[in-house]
Scaffold this active site. Structure first.
Site, PDB file in Angstrom:
ATOM      1  N   CYS A 267       0.844  -1.206   0.000  1.00 17.59           N
ATOM      2  CA  CYS A 267       0.000   0.000   0.000  1.00 17.59           C
ATOM      3  C   CYS A 267       0.871   1.245   0.000  1.00 17.59           C
ATOM      4  O   CYS A 267       2.078   1.166   0.210  1.00 17.59           O
ATOM      5  CB  CYS A 267      -0.886   0.015   1.239  1.00 17.59           C
ATOM      6  N   CYS A 268       0.200   2.365  -0.222  1.00 16.12           N
ATOM      7  CA  CYS A 268       0.856   3.664  -0.218  1.00 16.12           C
ATOM      8  C   CYS A 268       1.735   3.803   1.023  1.00 16.12           C
ATOM      9  O   CYS A 268       1.273   3.496   2.120  1.00 16.12           O
ATOM     10  CB  CYS A 268      -0.198   4.769  -0.235  1.00 16.12           C
ATOM     11  N   PRO A 269       2.993   4.212   0.884  1.00 20.38           N
ATOM     12  CA  PRO A 269       3.596   4.827  -0.299  1.00 20.38           C
ATOM     13  C   PRO A 269       4.360   3.854  -1.199  1.00 20.38           C
ATOM     14  O   PRO A 269       4.952   4.276  -2.188  1.00 20.38           O
ATOM     15  CB  PRO A 269       4.578   5.822   0.322  1.00 20.38           C
TER      16      PRO A 269
END
Lengths: 79, 138
Positions: free
Chosen positions: A16-18
């Site tokens: 997931c982000c980042p």
């Protein structure tokens, strides 16, 4: 429509982000102009992050395909 | 965006993740990121302080779940390791506020090597924050 032919693949599935964007940036730096990177992602945030990153960084987003929760982006390195 | 300045004041594990994630995103695009750690957050720039970061308050019991989620996302679960990853981009500088260091026990003897030093807030605000394209406060 057939997916563009990728010269390299980056699989960020599960991340997931980042991290998808961090890894995309790192990978693109090592590619040659004209190479096509296929980015595989499951983070729905990439639906907005990758197109905007392409526009900002001058790369070309050739295609986006979403199937069964898996997103596949093909990006051609322009510079 | 050429440069970004961030001021971090909270040292709880979960709250410090967001500014570090934002810094990671922008740094990998080549943006110069300067981060000032003030108040309790300065402890994150000491070896023992970074290792001791926990989730505070009403979410304290959910730390295990949060750390598992961080690992699944692909980030290191220890804040010091996140800081090391950011430093490795070559585009992030970490600064400890001198006032915060004096109050909360961070000095040049226990500062992590990834930190660029202990600085005055006036210097950071004028030389980094005012000159940056974008500033964020956490």
């Amino acid at each position: 429509m057939n997916a563009p032919c990728a010269t390299h693949t980056l699989d960020t599935s599960g991340k997931c982000c980042p991290m998808p964007m961090v890894e995309t940036n790192k990978t693109m730096k090592n590619l040659a102009v004209g190479d096509v990177l296929e980015i595989i992602a499951t983070d729905v945030g990439t639906r907005t992050d990758i197109p905007s990153w392409c526009a900002r960084s001058g790369q070309t987003l050739l295609s986006v395909v979403e199937e069964n929760g898996v997103l596949r982006y093909h990006v051609r390195k322009e510079k | 965006m050429q440069s970004m300045a961030i001021v971090v004041r909270d040292d709880s594990y979960d709250k410090i993740l967001t500014p570090l994630a934002f810094a990671y995103l922008t740094a990998t695009e080549g943006t110069q990121v300067d981060i000032l750690f003030v108040n309790w957050a300065v402890k994150a720039l000491s070896v023992e302080g970074a290792a001791a970061l926990r989730i505070d308050g009403r979410h304290g019991a959910e730390e295990e779940m949060v750390r598992a989620g961080v690992a699944k996302a692909g980030l290191p679960t220890e804040i010091h390791d996140v800081i090391k990853a950011l430093k490795a981009t070559g585009s992030v500088n970490f600064y400890a506020c001198s006032l915060a260091g004096a109050i909360f026990g961070v000095n040049e003897g226990n500062l992590i090597p990834e930190a660029s030093g202990i600085v005055g807030a006036a210097w950071f605000l004028n030389e980094k924050a005012l000159k940056a394209d974008h500033c964020q406060y956490f």
